[in-house]
Design a protein around this motif. Structure first.
Motif, mmCIF file in Angstrom:
data_model
loop_
_atom_site.group_PDB
_atom_site.id
_atom_site.type_symbol
_atom_site.label_atom_id
_atom_site.label_comp_id
_atom_site.label_asym_id
_atom_site.label_seq_id
_atom_site.Cartn_x
_atom_site.Cartn_y
_atom_site.Cartn_z
ATOM 1 N N MET A 1 0.549 -1.405 0.032
ATOM 2 C CA MET A 1 -0.086 -0.277 -0.033
ATOM 3 C C MET A 1 0.912 1.027 0.168
ATOM 4 O O MET A 1 1.570 1.932 0.602
ATOM 5 N N ALA B 1 -0.004 5.164 2.956
ATOM 6 C CA ALA B 1 -0.788 4.325 3.559
ATOM 7 C C ALA B 1 -1.433 5.822 4.994
ATOM 8 O O ALA B 1 -0.721 6.252 4.667
ATOM 9 N N CYS C 1 4.342 7.465 4.622
ATOM 10 C CA CYS C 1 2.345 7.859 5.623
ATOM 11 C C CYS C 1 2.095 8.548 6.108
ATOM 12 O O CYS C 1 2.836 9.073 6.754
ATOM 13 N N PHE D 1 -6.378 -3.291 9.021
ATOM 14 C CA PHE D 1 -5.363 -2.833 8.866
ATOM 15 C C PHE D 1 -5.491 -2.081 10.723
ATOM 16 O O PHE D 1 -5.214 -0.956 10.470
ATOM 17 N N ILE E 1 4.929 -2.160 10.876
ATOM 18 C CA ILE E 1 3.549 -1.779 10.239
ATOM 19 C C ILE E 1 4.207 -1.316 8.211
ATOM 20 O O ILE E 1 3.830 -1.171 7.486
ATOM 21 N N LYS F 1 4.621 -4.897 7.004
ATOM 22 C CA LYS F 1 3.570 -5.379 5.784
ATOM 23 C C LYS F 1 3.002 -4.669 5.284
ATOM 24 O O LYS F 1 2.069 -5.220 3.931
ATOM 25 N N HIS F 2 2.992 -3.244 5.158
ATOM 26 C CA HIS F 2 1.847 -2.162 4.661
ATOM 27 C C HIS F 2 2.402 -1.407 3.033
ATOM 28 O O HIS F 2 1.489 -0.614 2.665
ATOM 29 N N VAL F 3 3.402 -1.155 3.784
ATOM 30 C CA VAL F 3 3.970 0.365 3.193
ATOM 31 C C VAL F 3 5.073 0.113 1.758
ATOM 32 O O VAL F 3 5.859 -0.944 1.921
ATOM 33 N N ASP F 4 4.552 -0.338 0.250
ATOM 34 C CA ASP F 4 5.162 0.247 -0.834
ATOM 35 C C ASP F 4 6.858 0.582 -0.185
ATOM 36 O O ASP F 4 6.714 1.762 0.085
#
Length: 109
Positions: free
Chosen positions: A1, A4, A37, A85, A102, A105-108
Motif C-alpha cells: 500500500m 498509507a 505514510c 489493519f 507496519i 507489512k503495509h508500506v510499498d
C-alpha cells in the motif's frame, strides 16, 4: 500500500493516563512519516484536543490533520471505511517495533 493513511488515537496510544508521551512514540511516528505514510491524530474528545496534545509534545508537524473519531460514516462503499489493519500499541513490544512492522507489512518501498 503506497502512501498509507494512518490514524493514531490520543489517549493510551500516543499518551499515557498522565498525559506523558508513550515511550518511542515520536521515533515511531517519524519513521512512519519518513516511509511515506500520511498521519492523522484522532480522539473521541475531538479535533481541538488532538491538536492541543500534539502541540504540547511538539508533534504537530508530523500530522496532516486532527479530527474526532467518527460516530457515523456515510459512504458509497462503506466496507472500505473499516480499517483492515488495526493495531493496539498496548499489545506490541514498543512503538518503534509496531512502526517497523507496519512499514514492512503495509508500506510499498
Amino acid at each position: 500500500m503506497k502512501n498509507a493513511n494512518v490514524f493514531v488515537d490520543v489517549d493510551l496510544t500516543l499518551i499515557d493516563a498522565n498525559g506523558n508521551l508513550m515511550d518511542g512514540a515520536e521515533e515511531a511516528l517519524r519513521a512512519l512519516k519518513d516511509a511515506g505514510c500520511h498521519l492523522f491524530l484522532w480522539s473521541t474528545v475531538g479535533a481541538e484536543y488532538c491538536r492541543k496534545v500534539a502541540d504540547l509534545h511538539h508533534l504537530t508537524d508530523l500530522f496532516e490533520g486532527f479530527t474526532a473519531k467518527p460516530d457515523i460514516i456515510i459512504d458509497d462503499m462503506p466496507s472500505t471505511c473499516v480499517g483492515a489493519f488495526e493495531y493496539n500499541v498496548q499489545q506490541e513490544a514498543s512503538w518503534p517495533v509496531l512502526a517497523r512492522r507496519i512499514i514492512e507489512k503495509h508500506v510499498d518501498k
